[in-house]
Design a protein around this motif. Structure first.
Motif, PDB file in Angstrom:
ATOM      1  N   ILE A   5      -6.846   5.971  33.341  1.00 45.44           N
ATOM      2  CA  ILE A   5      -7.069   4.942  32.318  1.00 45.44           C
ATOM      3  C   ILE A   5      -7.602   5.643  31.080  1.00 45.44           C
ATOM      4  O   ILE A   5      -8.592   6.382  31.159  1.00 45.44           O
ATOM      5  CB  ILE A   5      -8.067   3.885  32.826  1.00 45.44           C
ATOM      6  CG1 ILE A   5      -7.466   3.123  34.007  1.00 45.44           C
ATOM      7  CG2 ILE A   5      -8.463   2.923  31.714  1.00 45.44           C
ATOM      8  CD1 ILE A   5      -8.462   2.285  34.778  1.00 45.44           C
ATOM      9  N   GLU A   6      -6.937   5.427  29.958  1.00 49.20           N
ATOM     10  CA  GLU A   6      -7.377   6.029  28.698  1.00 49.20           C
ATOM     11  C   GLU A   6      -8.512   5.195  28.119  1.00 49.20           C
ATOM     12  O   GLU A   6      -8.609   4.008  28.398  1.00 49.20           O
ATOM     13  CB  GLU A   6      -6.183   6.048  27.724  1.00 49.20           C
ATOM     14  CG  GLU A   6      -6.428   6.771  26.416  1.00 49.20           C
ATOM     15  CD  GLU A   6      -7.045   5.931  25.320  1.00 49.20           C
ATOM     16  OE1 GLU A   6      -7.471   6.503  24.319  1.00 49.20           O
ATOM     17  OE2 GLU A   6      -7.116   4.687  25.469  1.00 49.20           O
ATOM     18  N   GLY A   7      -9.378   5.813  27.297  1.00 54.12           N
ATOM     19  CA  GLY A   7     -10.337   4.999  26.563  1.00 54.12           C
ATOM     20  C   GLY A   7     -11.782   5.415  26.627  1.00 54.12           C
ATOM     21  O   GLY A   7     -12.666   4.560  26.758  1.00 54.12           O
ATOM     22  N   ARG A   8     -12.052   6.721  26.496  1.00 53.16           N
ATOM     23  CA  ARG A   8     -13.470   7.112  26.475  1.00 53.16           C
ATOM     24  C   ARG A   8     -14.168   6.580  25.239  1.00 53.16           C
ATOM     25  O   ARG A   8     -15.390   6.507  25.190  1.00 53.16           O
ATOM     26  CB  ARG A   8     -13.586   8.643  26.534  1.00 53.16           C
ATOM     27  CG  ARG A   8     -13.457   9.166  27.940  1.00 53.16           C
ATOM     28  CD  ARG A   8     -13.750  10.639  27.998  1.00 53.16           C
ATOM     29  NE  ARG A   8     -12.660  11.421  27.462  1.00 53.16           N
ATOM     30  CZ  ARG A   8     -12.785  12.641  26.943  1.00 53.16           C
ATOM     31  NH1 ARG A   8     -13.962  13.192  26.871  1.00 53.16           N
ATOM     32  NH2 ARG A   8     -11.731  13.305  26.508  1.00 53.16           N
ATOM     33  N   GLN A   9     -13.382   6.230  24.203  1.00 55.32           N
ATOM     34  CA  GLN A   9     -13.976   5.689  22.978  1.00 55.32           C
ATOM     35  C   GLN A   9     -14.225   4.192  23.069  1.00 55.32           C
ATOM     36  O   GLN A   9     -14.770   3.600  22.141  1.00 55.32           O
ATOM     37  CB  GLN A   9     -13.076   6.007  21.771  1.00 55.32           C
ATOM     38  CG  GLN A   9     -11.835   5.148  21.639  1.00 55.32           C
ATOM     39  CD  GLN A   9     -10.714   5.521  22.615  1.00 55.32           C
ATOM     40  OE1 GLN A   9     -10.923   6.295  23.540  1.00 55.32           O
ATOM     41  NE2 GLN A   9      -9.538   4.949  22.424  1.00 55.32           N
ATOM     42  N   ARG A  10     -13.840   3.583  24.172  1.00 60.31           N
ATOM     43  CA  ARG A  10     -13.984   2.134  24.312  1.00 60.31           C
ATOM     44  C   ARG A  10     -15.338   1.786  24.939  1.00 60.31           C
ATOM     45  O   ARG A  10     -16.021   2.621  25.523  1.00 60.31           O
ATOM     46  CB  ARG A  10     -12.863   1.568  25.178  1.00 60.31           C
ATOM     47  CG  ARG A  10     -11.465   1.838  24.654  1.00 60.31           C
ATOM     48  CD  ARG A  10     -11.147   1.084  23.379  1.00 60.31           C
ATOM     49  NE  ARG A  10     -11.092  -0.347  23.536  1.00 60.31           N
ATOM     50  CZ  ARG A  10      -9.984  -1.064  23.736  1.00 60.31           C
ATOM     51  NH1 ARG A  10      -8.826  -0.451  23.825  1.00 60.31           N
ATOM     52  NH2 ARG A  10     -10.027  -2.382  23.815  1.00 60.31           N
ATOM     53  N   GLY A  11     -15.695   0.483  24.843  1.00 63.36           N
ATOM     54  CA  GLY A  11     -16.998   0.026  25.298  1.00 63.36           C
ATOM     55  C   GLY A  11     -17.051  -0.290  26.783  1.00 63.36           C
ATOM     56  O   GLY A  11     -16.040  -0.241  27.494  1.00 63.36           O
TER      57      GLY A  11
END
Lengths: 182, 335
Positions: free
Chosen positions: B281-287
């Motif tokens: 799952i991509e998205g280390r910049q997500r909350g």
């Protein structure tokens, strides 16, 4: 934008004096920062930046500058004449949900429930620092630790009810359970 | 469908941009989390994000205490004259107890395999290893155990590659932001801002992004280039040049890529059948809200598949870029 307060609430808020609200806001933000000192550390070079937190459904704007373990908080009627580095605009209930992790900032931006202007890097630093801080109502109100759990659960229920009543975006935070709704 | 025994090896790899994000992913059902240090060594080098050394040690311990693996991404390319930053990152990640390092730079992979021969190494998507020959090179030469495949392959191509890559495992992205280029080879951000995901860990660095509201219209620009104008209530996307809307041959359109997110949840059964080991799952910049929702949804989907139940493929749409999703290159159905 979804989750706008009824016009009557906005009208009443417009006649309230700013100074007591400013004091209350300063106390709440100061409590939260004292409970989560990592937030200012994580802001790094943006500790000291002034953020205009603009609840679009309220006749006031918070100007917040976090430094050290405290915060400088000023309230103004209109941000247009104020000096700030970055401005974050959304309905009050949505902004509250950003602070406690109910909402994902990017998702709010994609759906246009939140908008930003000014120093984008400062906004991102604040968003990421808030994400890591896990601020909850009990820490902002300095509720004793043994009551924090039940207090936060009650606050979650109240916020969930408000989000639903105001037709705000559905919650999807860590405490949202198996569905996206609170 | 895979045998029950094979299911034991299927892993859900989840993003952790902050210590709180890591705890959220672990608690939501991740089999493994991936994270990076707070510097240019990882491809999500955004302000306020990532882990210092103490946070990394504590985060890995939190994951391990709950039976979850922790992978550390050092997936940018070393800069000449400053390679020590990357080498120190490798040493510190190993010392912190990382289950695997996710690397892209062939020099750094060589260093890690020599300095820490027992450390498990994964090849980052940034290395763009899309051929059997490239995968064999990394596996045979450096004992790389898993390769994260670039998001430019169809399911059939993934099946063939996975078969020829064995015993090297394959990992594919199943949700989140997409990148139109073969990863590690995009120069759009560098061209506009002087900074790139490959070298400095940032695509469209926020220091170069500007949003302007003009009435109901939101204008986004990167490095002075206007990339998008969103009309009132029109779903927005990330401010990257590749997802910008431009005029060409009398038409205004998304020339390179639509602002949509990858959602391959419906392809999970096929990908498992192909022998893919891990789903990212991509998205280390997500909350935390995104992490909790997406990780729970994918874990439920995997658990449902294992027990023969149905999957809910609709619930993730709200969290996607541009409020819409695609199966990307996996199906290659675009214009």
């Amino acid at each position: 934008m979804r989750g706008i307060l009824p016009a009557i609430v906005t009208k009443i808020a417009g006649i309230l004096p700013l100074m007591p609200m400013e004091l209350a806001a300063k106390t709440l933000i100061g409590n939260a920062l004292a409970a989560r000192p990592g937030l200012v550390r994580r802001l790094a070079e943006y500790a000291g930046a002034t953020f205009a937190i603009d609840p679009v459904d309220c006749p006031f704007v918070f100007l917040v500058k976090a430094e050290g373990e405290g915060a400088e908080v000023k309230m103004v009627r209109d941000a247009d004449g104020a000096a700030y580095d970055a401005r974050i605009k959304a309905p009050l209930i949505v902004l509250a949900g950003m602070i406690d992790g109910t909402y994902d900032g990017d998702a709010l931006f994609f759906s246009r429930d939140l908008s930003i202007e000014g120093d984008t890097e400062a906004v991102l630093a604040l968003r990421n620092a808030l994400e890591d801080a896990e601020i909850d109502p009990a820490s902002a109100l300095r509720v004793p630790e043994r009551f924090a759990g039940p207090f936060n659960r009650s606050a979650e229920l109240a916020f969930g009810f408000l989000r639903s009543a105001l037709h705000a975006p559905a919650a999807s935070g860590p405490k949202a359970g198996g569905t996206f709704d609170a | 469908m895979k045998t029950p025994d094979a299911w034991k090896h299927v892993e859900l790899i989840c993003p952790a941009g902050t210590p709180a994000g890591l705890r959220t992913a672990v608690d939501a059902g991740a089999h493994a989390v991936y994270c990076g240090f707070r510097d240019e060594t990882n491809a999500r080098n955004f302000p306020g994000l990532n882990f210092d050394r103490a946070e990394m040690r504590a985060g890995i311990a939190y994951a391990h205490d709950r039976g979850v693996k922790a992978l550390v991404a050092l997936n940018t390319f070393m800069r000449a004259g400053e390679v020590d930053l990357w080498k120190r990152g490798v040493d510190d990640a190993v010392a912190a107890g990382a289950d695997a390092l996710i690397l892209a730079d062939v020099g750094l992979i060589a260093y890690a395999s020599r300095a820490h021969p027992k450390q498990r190494l994964h090849l980052s998507v940034q290395a763009a290893a899309a051929t059997a020959e490239a995968i064999a090179f990394y596996h045979e030469r450096f004992n790389v155990k898993r390769v994260v495949l670039p998001r430019v392959l169809t399911v059939d191509e993934i099946a063939k590659l996975t078969k020829t890559a064995r015993p090297c495992e394959t990992e594919v992205f199943v949700f989140g932001g997409l990148c139109v280029m073969a990863e590690g080879r995009c120069s759009l951000s560098s061209y506009a801002t002087g900074k790139s995901p490959n070298m400095t860990g940032v695509c469209s660095p926020p220091s170069h992004v500007d949003y302007r509201e003009d009435g109901d219209t939101l204008t986004a620009s990167v490095g002075g280039f206007t990339v998008e104008r969103f009309a009132k209530d029109e779903a927005a996307g990330y401010p990257t040049l590749c997802k910008g809307r431009f005029c060409s041959q009398g038409k205004t359109m998304h020339l390179f890529e639509d602002p949509v997110s990858l959602n391959a949840v419906e392809l999970l059964p096929k990908l498992i059948e192909c022998g893919v080991t891990a789903f990212k799952i991509e998205g280390r910049q997500r909350g935390r809200a995104y992490i909790a929702a997406v990780v729970k949804a994918f874990r439920r989907a995997l658990d449902s598949l294992e027990t023969g139940g149905a999957m809910d493929v609709e619930e993730l749409k709200r969290l996607t870029e541009g409020q819409s999703a695609t199966t990307g290159a996996y199906k290659k159905t675009w214009r």
